[in-house]
Write a protein that holds these residues in place. Sequence first.
Motif, mmCIF file in Angstrom:
data_model
loop_
_atom_site.group_PDB
_atom_site.id
_atom_site.type_symbol
_atom_site.label_atom_id
_atom_site.label_comp_id
_atom_site.label_asym_id
_atom_site.label_seq_id
_atom_site.Cartn_x
_atom_site.Cartn_y
_atom_site.Cartn_z
ATOM 1 N N LEU A 1 0.858 -1.173 0.000
ATOM 2 C CA LEU A 1 0.000 0.000 0.000
ATOM 3 C C LEU A 1 0.900 1.231 0.000
ATOM 4 C CD1 LEU A 1 -3.021 0.700 0.057
ATOM 5 C CD2 LEU A 1 -2.901 0.634 2.546
ATOM 6 N N LEU A 2 0.744 2.072 -1.022
ATOM 7 C CA LEU A 2 1.549 3.279 -1.171
ATOM 8 C C LEU A 2 0.625 4.488 -1.038
ATOM 9 C CD1 LEU A 2 4.220 3.885 -3.899
ATOM 10 C CD2 LEU A 2 2.497 5.602 -3.420
ATOM 11 N N PHE A 3 0.944 5.373 -0.101
ATOM 12 C CA PHE A 3 0.141 6.573 0.148
ATOM 13 C C PHE A 3 0.747 7.755 -0.583
ATOM 14 C CE2 PHE A 3 -0.440 10.166 3.416
ATOM 15 C CZ PHE A 3 -1.592 10.636 2.819
ATOM 16 N N LEU A 4 -0.047 8.388 -1.428
ATOM 17 C CA LEU A 4 0.373 9.587 -2.144
ATOM 18 C C LEU A 4 -0.140 10.796 -1.371
ATOM 19 C CD1 LEU A 4 1.863 10.563 -4.633
ATOM 20 C CD2 LEU A 4 -0.279 10.428 -5.897
ATOM 21 N N ASP A 5 0.762 11.464 -0.698
ATOM 22 C CA ASP A 5 0.436 12.574 0.203
ATOM 23 C C ASP A 5 0.572 13.904 -0.546
ATOM 24 O OD1 ASP A 5 -0.036 14.119 2.433
ATOM 25 O OD2 ASP A 5 1.717 13.436 3.552
ATOM 26 N N THR A 6 -0.572 14.529 -0.812
ATOM 27 C CA THR A 6 -0.636 15.769 -1.597
ATOM 28 C C THR A 6 -1.265 16.876 -0.755
ATOM 29 O OG1 THR A 6 -0.898 14.445 -3.598
ATOM 30 C CG2 THR A 6 -1.545 16.748 -3.758
ATOM 31 N N PRO A 7 -0.720 18.095 -0.786
ATOM 32 C CA PRO A 7 -1.280 19.190 0.011
ATOM 33 C C PRO A 7 -2.738 19.507 -0.333
ATOM 34 C CG PRO A 7 0.873 19.789 -0.876
ATOM 35 C CD PRO A 7 0.475 18.496 -1.533
ATOM 36 N N MET A 8 -3.511 19.871 0.676
ATOM 37 C CA MET A 8 -4.934 20.149 0.511
ATOM 38 C C MET A 8 -5.181 21.286 -0.480
ATOM 39 S SD MET A 8 -7.987 19.223 1.099
ATOM 40 C CE MET A 8 -7.632 17.941 2.280
ATOM 41 N N GLU A 9 -4.328 22.281 -0.513
ATOM 42 C CA GLU A 9 -4.513 23.400 -1.446
ATOM 43 C C GLU A 9 -4.481 22.916 -2.897
ATOM 44 O OE1 GLU A 9 -3.377 24.592 2.428
ATOM 45 O OE2 GLU A 9 -2.219 23.354 1.072
ATOM 46 N N VAL A 10 -3.595 21.981 -3.191
ATOM 47 C CA VAL A 10 -3.486 21.416 -4.540
ATOM 48 C C VAL A 10 -4.741 20.605 -4.856
ATOM 49 C CG1 VAL A 10 -2.176 19.795 -5.987
ATOM 50 C CG2 VAL A 10 -0.963 21.363 -4.451
ATOM 51 N N ILE A 11 -5.186 19.817 -3.895
ATOM 52 C CA ILE A 11 -6.382 18.987 -4.077
ATOM 53 C C ILE A 11 -7.612 19.852 -4.352
ATOM 54 C CG2 ILE A 11 -7.994 17.479 -2.824
ATOM 55 C CD1 ILE A 11 -5.419 16.180 -1.594
ATOM 56 N N VAL A 12 -7.794 20.912 -3.564
ATOM 57 C CA VAL A 12 -8.955 21.792 -3.749
ATOM 58 C C VAL A 12 -8.958 22.374 -5.155
ATOM 59 C CG1 VAL A 12 -10.056 23.947 -3.005
ATOM 60 C CG2 VAL A 12 -9.254 22.315 -1.298
ATOM 61 N N GLU A 13 -7.825 22.834 -5.639
ATOM 62 C CA GLU A 13 -7.742 23.399 -6.991
ATOM 63 C C GLU A 13 -8.113 22.361 -8.041
ATOM 64 O OE1 GLU A 13 -7.341 26.474 -8.372
ATOM 65 O OE2 GLU A 13 -7.556 27.105 -6.285
ATOM 66 N N ARG A 14 -7.589 21.145 -7.884
ATOM 67 C CA ARG A 14 -7.881 20.092 -8.863
ATOM 68 C C ARG A 14 -9.363 19.707 -8.851
ATOM 69 N NH1 ARG A 14 -2.678 16.156 -7.702
ATOM 70 N NH2 ARG A 14 -1.111 17.516 -8.664
ATOM 71 N N VAL A 15 -9.937 19.571 -7.667
ATOM 72 C CA VAL A 15 -11.357 19.200 -7.560
ATOM 73 C C VAL A 15 -12.222 20.317 -8.132
ATOM 74 C CG1 VAL A 15 -13.263 18.750 -5.947
ATOM 75 C CG2 VAL A 15 -11.060 17.619 -5.621
ATOM 76 N N TYR A 16 -11.879 21.560 -7.812
ATOM 77 C CA TYR A 16 -12.655 22.707 -8.273
ATOM 78 C C TYR A 16 -12.669 22.801 -9.796
ATOM 79 C CZ TYR A 16 -14.796 27.309 -8.005
ATOM 80 O OH TYR A 16 -15.670 28.352 -8.125
ATOM 81 N N ASN A 17 -11.606 22.302 -10.421
ATOM 82 C CA ASN A 17 -11.496 22.376 -11.879
ATOM 83 C C ASN A 17 -11.903 21.086 -12.588
ATOM 84 O OD1 ASN A 17 -10.509 25.095 -12.157
ATOM 85 N ND2 ASN A 17 -8.665 24.370 -11.147
ATOM 86 N N SER A 18 -12.594 20.197 -11.874
ATOM 87 C CA SER A 18 -13.023 18.924 -12.472
ATOM 88 C C SER A 18 -14.495 18.673 -12.182
ATOM 89 C CB SER A 18 -12.187 17.773 -11.920
ATOM 90 O OG SER A 18 -12.730 16.548 -12.316
ATOM 91 N N GLU A 19 -15.308 18.743 -13.182
ATOM 92 C CA GLU A 19 -16.746 18.553 -12.987
ATOM 93 C C GLU A 19 -17.140 17.091 -12.845
ATOM 94 O OE1 GLU A 19 -19.250 20.834 -15.532
ATOM 95 O OE2 GLU A 19 -18.188 22.688 -15.066
ATOM 96 N N GLU A 20 -16.161 16.193 -12.811
ATOM 97 C CA GLU A 20 -16.444 14.771 -12.633
ATOM 98 C C GLU A 20 -16.510 14.387 -11.160
ATOM 99 O OE1 GLU A 20 -17.249 12.551 -15.094
ATOM 100 O OE2 GLU A 20 -17.293 14.427 -16.221
ATOM 101 N N ARG A 21 -16.177 15.286 -10.278
ATOM 102 C CA ARG A 21 -16.140 14.984 -8.846
ATOM 103 C C ARG A 21 -17.493 15.276 -8.207
ATOM 104 N NH1 ARG A 21 -11.030 12.639 -8.024
ATOM 105 N NH2 ARG A 21 -9.624 13.647 -9.478
ATOM 106 N N PRO A 22 -18.184 14.257 -7.684
ATOM 107 C CA PRO A 22 -19.508 14.477 -7.081
ATOM 108 C C PRO A 22 -19.503 15.511 -5.946
ATOM 109 C CG PRO A 22 -19.118 12.131 -7.371
ATOM 110 C CD PRO A 22 -17.833 12.835 -7.710
#
Length: 187
Positions: free
Chosen positions: A106-127
């Motif tokens: 099991l490999l955990f990819l640890d990404t900062p929340m600020e990066v995640i928010v930007e990616r989610v905000y720019n993807s209309e595929e995320r419920p």
Amino acid sequence: MIRKKIENMEESIFICGFMASGKSTLGKALAGELNFEFVDLDQLIEKREEKSIRQIFREKGEAYFREKEWEYLLDLTRNFKGVVALGGGALQNQRIIDHLKVHGLLLFLDTPMEVIVERVYNSEERPILFNESGKIKSKETLFTELKTLYSEREEFYKQAQITIKTPLFTTVQEMAEAAKAKITRHV
């Protein structure tokens, strides 16, 4: 020697992490680096269910989605050897984590929340991007909800045998090479 260790690995590598952390991107690069096959669990679910994840959530609910996710994940642990990018919420309980660690790394990819928010905000595929009326949430609301959801899942992610912190790398290839090095030390 390193190549032999990797070739003789009998288990899969399961990449976990929060939504939009880059699991699929790293998974493809890592699979190429290791000369393994790659499967994106979310894409597998969409293909087998013949619907997008957003449609599944909307039409059948999250409980149905999680049930199917577990079903397809069990199938992968029995019939597949390679790199698997899990969905951000795939690690729902200790039983799933224990099962994956028995059948692979099991490999955990640890990404900062600020990066995640930007990616989610720019993807209309995320419920999670949409409110009950189907409108896009504000970034502030999204950040708060994602942070809360992450804190609920963090204890599961942190049980991974290997962690990759994304801000330490400038390219996906560097990240894949670092993951390969850590995997080699682990097997």
